[in-house]
Motif scaffolding. Structure first.
Motif, PDB file in Angstrom:
ATOM      1  N   GLY A  84      34.194  44.011  38.537  1.00  0.00           N
ATOM      2  CA  GLY A  84      32.858  43.354  38.845  1.00  0.00           C
ATOM      3  C   GLY A  84      32.548  41.659  39.471  1.00  0.00           C
ATOM      4  N   GLY A  85      32.779  40.434  38.916  1.00  0.00           N
ATOM      5  CA  GLY A  85      33.051  39.234  39.239  1.00  0.00           C
ATOM      6  C   GLY A  85      33.462  38.875  40.102  1.00  0.00           C
ATOM      7  N   GLU A 119      35.241  50.952  30.423  1.00  0.00           N
ATOM      8  CA  GLU A 119      34.718  49.665  30.105  1.00  0.00           C
ATOM      9  C   GLU A 119      33.537  48.863  28.996  1.00  0.00           C
ATOM     10  OE1 GLU A 119      34.354  48.111  34.785  1.00  0.00           O
ATOM     11  OE2 GLU A 119      31.863  49.526  34.167  1.00  0.00           O
ATOM     12  N   VAL A 170      37.876  40.862  34.433  1.00  0.00           N
ATOM     13  CA  VAL A 170      38.885  41.422  35.199  1.00  0.00           C
ATOM     14  C   VAL A 170      38.962  39.980  36.158  1.00  0.00           C
ATOM     15  CG1 VAL A 170      40.676  42.529  36.739  1.00  0.00           C
ATOM     16  CG2 VAL A 170      39.769  43.878  34.808  1.00  0.00           C
ATOM     17  N   GLY A 222      31.246  41.383  32.507  1.00  0.00           N
ATOM     18  CA  GLY A 222      30.626  40.094  32.401  1.00  0.00           C
ATOM     19  C   GLY A 222      30.860  38.987  31.955  1.00  0.00           C
TER      20      GLY A 222
HETATM   21  P1  PGA Z   1      32.810  42.423  35.497  1.00  0.00           P
HETATM   22  O1  PGA Z   1      32.387  43.817  35.387  1.00  0.00           O
HETATM   23  O2  PGA Z   1      34.512  42.086  35.845  1.00  0.00           O
HETATM   24  O3  PGA Z   1      32.025  41.288  35.390  1.00  0.00           O
HETATM   25  O4  PGA Z   1      32.965  42.506  33.985  1.00  0.00           O
HETATM   26  C1  PGA Z   1      33.121  44.792  35.769  1.00  0.00           C
HETATM   27  C2  PGA Z   1      32.177  46.295  35.892  1.00  0.00           C
HETATM   28  O5  PGA Z   1      31.301  45.972  35.093  1.00  0.00           O
HETATM   29  O6  PGA Z   1      32.317  46.663  36.757  1.00  0.00           O
END
Ligand code: PGA
Length: 250
Positions: A235-236, A169, A215, A175
């Motif tokens: 995440g989001g 990541e 993603v 995010g």
């Molecule tokens: P995101 O977060 O998809 O909101 O970028 C990914 C994560 O922190 O595991």
């Protein structure tokens, strides 16, 4: 091995909201998953037990977002592996960049958590990734090497390969809406695969490496097909059942 689609809910959803999302997700998917996929949901601690009990027999696995590397004792505010197992979860995240950067966890501590969790019977998704500053300074290889070497320094043996998963990541993509481009992802995953060969040896082809960082339903199907990408950590876009279902089916 099946690809893993993981949902990191971070500090979102109380028990009621978690149960509603899980129920809705299961309904959209007709309570079954595409053949070649596994889905793991990481709710906040406070919603974990309600989540694992949300469905009588659901297709999802569950995990905790963090762990403390001790059996029990005077560790105010912390949660032990046996408490996580008792809540019905089988997985834990270690080394997430928000814990590294906001809670100041270092590689040594992430390594302690990873090995202790595995030794206690939990499966682990260990997260690694560079900051924008480190990338721009050409330090991608060094950062990944240090993170993986220390995170995986004291793995219990024997360890079946499906119990340890790595998530790449890039911190600048989490995010932010900025996804790493395909070349960046392929390069980083190839480095991780190579480093894993040295660190854990023969079972490395079975160690799954997930990509995470902005993603969403629109880019999931392209990313998941890239070389050495064995799944996604979301995440989001995992917070809404509808968008997460699209990612699962991508
Ligand atoms: P995101 O977060 O998809 O909101 O970028 C990914 C994560 O922190 O595991």
């Amino acid at each position: 091995m099946k690809k893993i689609i993981a949902a990191n809910w971070k500090m979102n959803k109380n028990s009621k909201e978690a149960v509603e999302t899980i129920t809705e997700l299961s309904a959209i998917l007709n309570n079954s998953l595409p053949d070649e996929k596994e889905v793991i949901i990481f709710p906040p601690f406070i919603s974990l037990e309600a989540s694992t009990h949300a469905l009588v027999s659901g297709p999802f696995q569950f995990g905790a977002q963090d762990i403390y590397p001790a059996k029990e004792g005077a560790f105010t505010g912390e949660i032990s592996p046996s408490m996580i197992l008792d809540a019905g979860a089988a997985w834990v995240l270690t080394g997430h960049s928000e814990r590294r950067h906001i809670l100041h966890e270092n590689n040594t501590f992430v390594g302690q958590k990873t090995s202790f969790a595995l030794a206690c019977g939990l499966n682990v998704i260990a997260c690694v990734g560079e900051t924008l500053e480190e990338r721009e300074a050409g330090k991608l290889y060094d950062v990944l090497t240090a993170q993986l070497n220390q995170t995986l320094a004291k793995l219990p043996t024997p360890l079946s390969p499906e119990r340890l998963v790595i998530a790449y990541e890039p911190v600048w993509a989490i995010g932010t809406g900025k996804t790493a481009n395909n070349e960046d992802i392929i390069e980083a995953h190839a480095i991780i695969r190579e480093l894993l060969k040295d660190i854990i040896g023969t079972s490395v082809s079975q160690t799954r490496i997930l990509y995470g960082g902005s993603v969403k339903a629109e880019n999931a199907s392209e990313i998941i097909k890239l070389e050495n990408v064995d799944g996604l950590l979301v995440g989001g876009a995992s917070l809404k059942a509808e968008s997460f279902a699209k990612i699962i089916c991508a």
